[in-house]
Design a protein around this motif. Structure first.
Motif, PDB file in Angstrom:
ATOM      1  N   VAL A 177       0.912  -1.167   0.063  1.00  0.00           N
ATOM      2  CA  VAL A 177      -0.084  -0.043  -0.126  1.00  0.00           C
ATOM      3  C   VAL A 177       1.078   1.230  -0.075  1.00  0.00           C
ATOM      4  N   HIS A 178       2.101   1.327   0.918  1.00  0.00           N
ATOM      5  CA  HIS A 178       2.778   2.397   0.819  1.00  0.00           C
ATOM      6  C   HIS A 178       3.357   2.730  -0.423  1.00  0.00           C
ATOM      7  N   SER A 179       3.932   1.600  -1.101  1.00  0.00           N
ATOM      8  CA  SER A 179       4.684   1.742  -2.355  1.00  0.00           C
ATOM      9  C   SER A 179       3.776   2.122  -3.354  1.00  0.00           C
ATOM     10  N   ILE A 180       2.505   1.935  -3.323  1.00  0.00           N
ATOM     11  CA  ILE A 180       1.457   2.122  -4.301  1.00  0.00           C
ATOM     12  C   ILE A 180       1.092   3.457  -4.192  1.00  0.00           C
ATOM     13  N   ILE A 181       1.100   3.949  -3.114  1.00  0.00           N
ATOM     14  CA  ILE A 181       0.612   5.552  -2.849  1.00  0.00           C
ATOM     15  C   ILE A 181       1.838   6.400  -3.272  1.00  0.00           C
ATOM     16  N   GLU A 182       3.139   5.791  -3.194  1.00  0.00           N
ATOM     17  CA  GLU A 182       4.520   6.471  -3.697  1.00  0.00           C
ATOM     18  C   GLU A 182       4.049   6.384  -5.426  1.00  0.00           C
ATOM     19  N   ILE A 183       3.888   5.241  -5.787  1.00  0.00           N
ATOM     20  CA  ILE A 183       3.727   5.498  -7.416  1.00  0.00           C
ATOM     21  C   ILE A 183       2.790   6.315  -7.815  1.00  0.00           C
ATOM     22  N   ARG A 184       1.477   6.376  -7.137  1.00  0.00           N
ATOM     23  CA  ARG A 184       0.494   7.302  -7.662  1.00  0.00           C
ATOM     24  C   ARG A 184       1.001   8.796  -7.233  1.00  0.00           C
ATOM     25  N   GLY A 185       1.672   9.125  -6.392  1.00  0.00           N
ATOM     26  CA  GLY A 185       2.246  10.237  -6.185  1.00  0.00           C
ATOM     27  C   GLY A 185       3.189  10.854  -7.348  1.00  0.00           C
ATOM     28  N   TYR A 186       4.022   9.877  -7.429  1.00  0.00           N
ATOM     29  CA  TYR A 186       5.322  10.147  -8.482  1.00  0.00           C
ATOM     30  C   TYR A 186       4.395  10.295  -9.934  1.00  0.00           C
ATOM     31  N   LEU A 188      -0.340   8.014 -18.309  1.00  0.00           N
ATOM     32  CA  LEU A 188       0.020   8.185 -16.961  1.00  0.00           C
ATOM     33  C   LEU A 188      -1.272   8.379 -15.952  1.00  0.00           C
ATOM     34  N   ARG A 189      -2.234   8.842 -16.422  1.00  0.00           N
ATOM     35  CA  ARG A 189      -3.495   9.204 -15.911  1.00  0.00           C
ATOM     36  C   ARG A 189      -4.095   7.711 -15.663  1.00  0.00           C
ATOM     37  N   GLU A 214       4.741  13.696 -12.431  1.00  0.00           N
ATOM     38  CA  GLU A 214       5.276  13.613 -13.795  1.00  0.00           C
ATOM     39  C   GLU A 214       4.263  14.146 -14.725  1.00  0.00           C
ATOM     40  N   ILE A 215       2.797  13.758 -14.493  1.00  0.00           N
ATOM     41  CA  ILE A 215       1.647  14.447 -15.275  1.00  0.00           C
ATOM     42  C   ILE A 215       1.843  16.179 -15.104  1.00  0.00           C
ATOM     43  N   GLY A 216       2.271  16.554 -13.880  1.00  0.00           N
ATOM     44  CA  GLY A 216       2.189  18.048 -13.874  1.00  0.00           C
ATOM     45  C   GLY A 216       3.343  18.678 -14.559  1.00  0.00           C
ATOM     46  N   LYS A 217       4.284  17.798 -14.716  1.00  0.00           N
ATOM     47  CA  LYS A 217       5.412  18.503 -15.667  1.00  0.00           C
ATOM     48  C   LYS A 217       5.074  18.449 -16.941  1.00  0.00           C
ATOM     49  N   LEU A 218       4.267  18.023 -17.620  1.00  0.00           N
ATOM     50  CA  LEU A 218       4.022  17.610 -19.121  1.00  0.00           C
ATOM     51  C   LEU A 218       3.456  18.734 -19.708  1.00  0.00           C
ATOM     52  N   PRO A 219       4.026  19.406 -20.922  1.00  0.00           N
ATOM     53  CA  PRO A 219       3.320  20.294 -21.617  1.00  0.00           C
ATOM     54  C   PRO A 219       2.407  19.799 -22.639  1.00  0.00           C
ATOM     55  N   GLY A 220       1.489  20.631 -22.855  1.00  0.00           N
ATOM     56  CA  GLY A 220       0.338  20.293 -23.973  1.00  0.00           C
ATOM     57  C   GLY A 220      -0.660  19.806 -23.453  1.00  0.00           C
ATOM     58  N   SER A 221      -1.639  19.271 -24.323  1.00  0.00           N
ATOM     59  CA  SER A 221      -2.810  18.518 -23.860  1.00  0.00           C
ATOM     60  C   SER A 221      -2.847  17.402 -22.824  1.00  0.00           C
ATOM     61  N   PRO A 222      -3.615  17.530 -21.743  1.00  0.00           N
ATOM     62  CA  PRO A 222      -3.687  16.642 -20.626  1.00  0.00           C
ATOM     63  C   PRO A 222      -4.552  15.287 -21.163  1.00  0.00           C
TER      64      PRO A 222
END
Length: 179
Positions: free
Chosen positions: A58-67, A87-88, A71-79
């Motif tokens: 559970v802890h690892s999956i929470i970290e994956i989700r946060g990561y 990634l979503r 990364e989604i927040g760093k992407l330029p262009g259409s979401p």
């Protein structure tokens, strides 16, 4: 696993293949490379089920989700297209896992797993679904961005399609259809 072998495992998906008719923007390639590299070090995605400790998973999956969110927040262009959409989808798989194993305020504990029963089945089923989701989308990332995937993470990619798979068009060898 080499990306050319990964491409042969993608059937039923309409994705551009790296180097064929589409070259992704460099920032997308860098993000995809970072995401795959990050996931290659997440044992929860490929360790044998019998060695998993639910609380650690559970802890690892929470970290994956946060990561993935970072990364989604760093992407330029259409979401809503390409890499952000992939990634979503992975992030949604993480949320689904967490919603399943943390339902009704109770978290599945190591004691629950050792006792077996419904809690163990729920956890293992949710983990299998998450691995399937992540594996499918890692295969898409690798194919779209020309990335290789380490052996452990590659173990959750979709299986290779053989000549015997299909609708019976290969000399009668294929899956039987129910009438």
């Amino acid at each position: 696993m080499r990306f050319k072998e990964i491409v042969t495992r993608l059937t039923g998906f309409s994705v551009p293949i790296f180097g064929v008719s589409w070259n992704p923007p460099e920032p997308h390639v860098a993000v995809a490379r970072r995401v795959v590299s990050f996931l290659e070090d997440r044992r929860v995605l490929y360790n044998p089920y019998d060695v998993e400790v639910p609380d650690h998973c559970v802890h690892s999956i929470i970290e994956i989700r946060g990561y993935l969110t970072d990364e989604i927040g760093k992407l330029p262009g259409s979401p809503d297209a390409g890499l952000p959409q992939t990634l979503r989808a992975m992030r949604a798989g993480c949320r689904k896992f967490l919603d399943t194993v943390q339902a009704d305020r109770g978290q599945i504990t190591v004691r629950d797993m050792l006792n077996g029963g419904t809690q163990s089945w729920i956890f293992l089923s949710a983990l299998g679904q998450l691995r399937n989701t992540i594996g499918t989308h890692v295969a898409v990332l690798a194919a779209q961005h020309g990335l290789d995937v380490e052996k452990d993470l590659a173990s959750i990619l979709p299986p290779a399609v053989s000549a015997d798979d299909g609708d019976g068009a290969h000399g009668g060898r294929g899956r039987r259809r129910s009438v």
